[in-house]
Design a protein around this motif. Structure first.
Motif, short mmCIF file in Angstrom:
data_model
loop_
_atom_site.label_atom_id
_atom_site.label_comp_id
_atom_site.label_asym_id
_atom_site.label_seq_id
_atom_site.Cartn_x
_atom_site.Cartn_y
_atom_site.Cartn_z
N ILE A 129 0.92 -1.20 -0.06
CA ILE A 129 -0.17 -0.02 -0.09
C ILE A 129 0.81 1.08 0.05
O ILE A 129 0.48 2.18 -0.71
N ALA A 130 1.78 1.25 0.86
CA ALA A 130 2.71 2.54 0.54
C ALA A 130 3.29 2.75 -0.79
O ALA A 130 3.33 4.16 -1.13
N GLU A 131 3.59 1.93 -1.47
CA GLU A 131 3.99 2.29 -2.72
C GLU A 131 2.86 2.74 -3.88
O GLU A 131 3.24 3.59 -4.43
N LEU A 142 8.34 3.30 5.04
CA LEU A 142 7.00 2.53 6.05
C LEU A 142 7.02 1.06 5.57
O LEU A 142 6.87 1.04 4.33
N SER A 143 6.92 0.41 6.51
CA SER A 143 6.50 -1.15 6.38
C SER A 143 5.13 -1.34 6.22
O SER A 143 4.23 -0.35 6.65
N ALA A 144 4.85 -2.48 5.77
CA ALA A 144 3.52 -2.90 5.77
C ALA A 144 2.96 -2.72 7.41
O ALA A 144 1.79 -2.89 7.64
N GLU A 145 3.91 -3.30 8.36
CA GLU A 145 3.53 -3.27 9.77
C GLU A 145 3.12 -1.93 10.23
O GLU A 145 2.34 -1.68 10.88
N ASP A 146 4.09 -1.01 9.73
CA ASP A 146 4.04 0.40 10.17
C ASP A 146 2.67 1.04 9.39
O ASP A 146 1.89 1.94 10.17
N MET A 147 2.10 0.44 8.51
CA MET A 147 0.79 1.09 7.93
C MET A 147 -0.17 0.50 8.78
O MET A 147 -1.14 1.29 8.94
N GLU A 148 -0.10 -0.65 9.51
CA GLU A 148 -1.45 -1.15 10.30
C GLU A 148 -1.19 -0.57 11.74
O GLU A 148 -2.24 -0.44 12.71
N LYS A 149 -0.01 0.23 12.15
CA LYS A 149 -0.08 0.85 13.46
C LYS A 149 -0.90 2.02 13.61
O LYS A 149 -1.21 2.64 12.62
N PRO A 182 -0.04 8.55 14.81
CA PRO A 182 0.61 9.13 15.93
C PRO A 182 -0.20 10.30 16.56
O PRO A 182 -0.21 10.48 17.73
N LEU A 183 -1.26 10.73 15.72
CA LEU A 183 -1.98 11.85 16.32
C LEU A 183 -3.33 11.43 16.10
O LEU A 183 -3.62 10.69 15.09
N GLU A 184 -4.29 12.08 16.61
CA GLU A 184 -5.62 11.77 16.60
C GLU A 184 -6.15 12.77 15.68
O GLU A 184 -7.12 14.03 16.20
N ALA A 185 -5.76 13.26 14.50
CA ALA A 185 -6.00 14.18 13.53
C ALA A 185 -7.48 14.42 13.22
O ALA A 185 -7.89 15.63 13.04
N THR A 188 -2.40 4.17 10.46
CA THR A 188 -1.76 4.91 9.40
C THR A 188 -2.11 5.05 8.12
O THR A 188 -2.40 5.92 7.40
N GLU A 189 -2.45 3.78 7.69
CA GLU A 189 -2.93 3.40 6.37
C GLU A 189 -4.12 4.03 6.25
O GLU A 189 -4.61 4.85 5.37
N TYR A 190 -5.09 4.17 7.15
CA TYR A 190 -6.60 4.95 7.08
C TYR A 190 -6.23 6.15 6.92
O TYR A 190 -6.79 6.93 6.14
N PHE A 191 -5.29 6.96 7.76
CA PHE A 191 -5.14 8.36 7.51
C PHE A 191 -4.50 8.94 6.41
O PHE A 191 -4.82 9.82 5.73
N LEU A 192 -3.93 7.93 5.71
CA LEU A 192 -3.04 8.27 4.50
C LEU A 192 -4.11 8.41 3.30
O LEU A 192 -3.88 9.30 2.57
#
Length: 149
Positions: A2-4, A101-108, A111-114, A121-125
């Motif tokens: 997903i990052a790509e 970002l790794s695939a695992e980073d995307m599922e974390k 860091p903010l409740e923007a 992270t994936e959702y917010f991106l």
């Protein structure tokens, strides 16, 4: 991964933003507002690069970017060449930040409740991509409505 895909889509749409800004026949019109058009294309451009540099560059890429959101809407008459440079720099920041970002980073958890709630992270991106596209459409209409001889 997903990052790509997100890197590709952000790059595509930021290049469209650059094309929109370049397409104004009259550079002064970039900063024009009229009747119910409250934000100029220039201010929307500054808002988009500020938003992405903050939420992706600073938060995910540790770029050190410090956002001043008020200036995104109050600055005026920034030269077109400077706006284009800011867009190009934002593309570099996006690609660098998302490239780490790794695939695992995307599922974390982001860091903010923007948006006022916890999300991945994936959702917010994906949200940020939609935000970019929304304002890109506004800029396109702004140019076609107000950049007339």
């Amino acid at each position: 991964m997903i990052a790509e895909s997100l890197k590709s889509l952000f790059t595509r749409d930021l290049n469209k933003l650059k094309t929109e800004i370049e397409s104004y026949q009259n550079e002064e019109t970039i900063w024009k507002t009229d009747k119910n058009i409250l934000n100029s294309a220039g201010n929307l451009c500054l808002h988009l690069v500020g938003n992405l540099n903050h939420f992706i560059g600073a938060q995910l890429g540790n770029s050190g970017y410090i956002r001043n959101r008020d200036l995104e809407f109050s600055l005026k008459n920034i030269p077109r060449a400077e706006l284009i440079q800011q867009i190009e720099s934002t593309i570099e920041v996006i690609n660098s930040s998302l490239g780490n970002l790794s695939a695992e980073d995307m599922e974390k958890e982001y860091p903010l409740e923007a948006l006022g709630y916890k999300m991945t992270t994936e959702y917010f991106l994906i949200h940020l991509l939609g935000h970019l596209e929304y304002h890109l459409g506004q800029i396109n209409y702004h140019r076609r409505l107000l950049d007339v001889e």
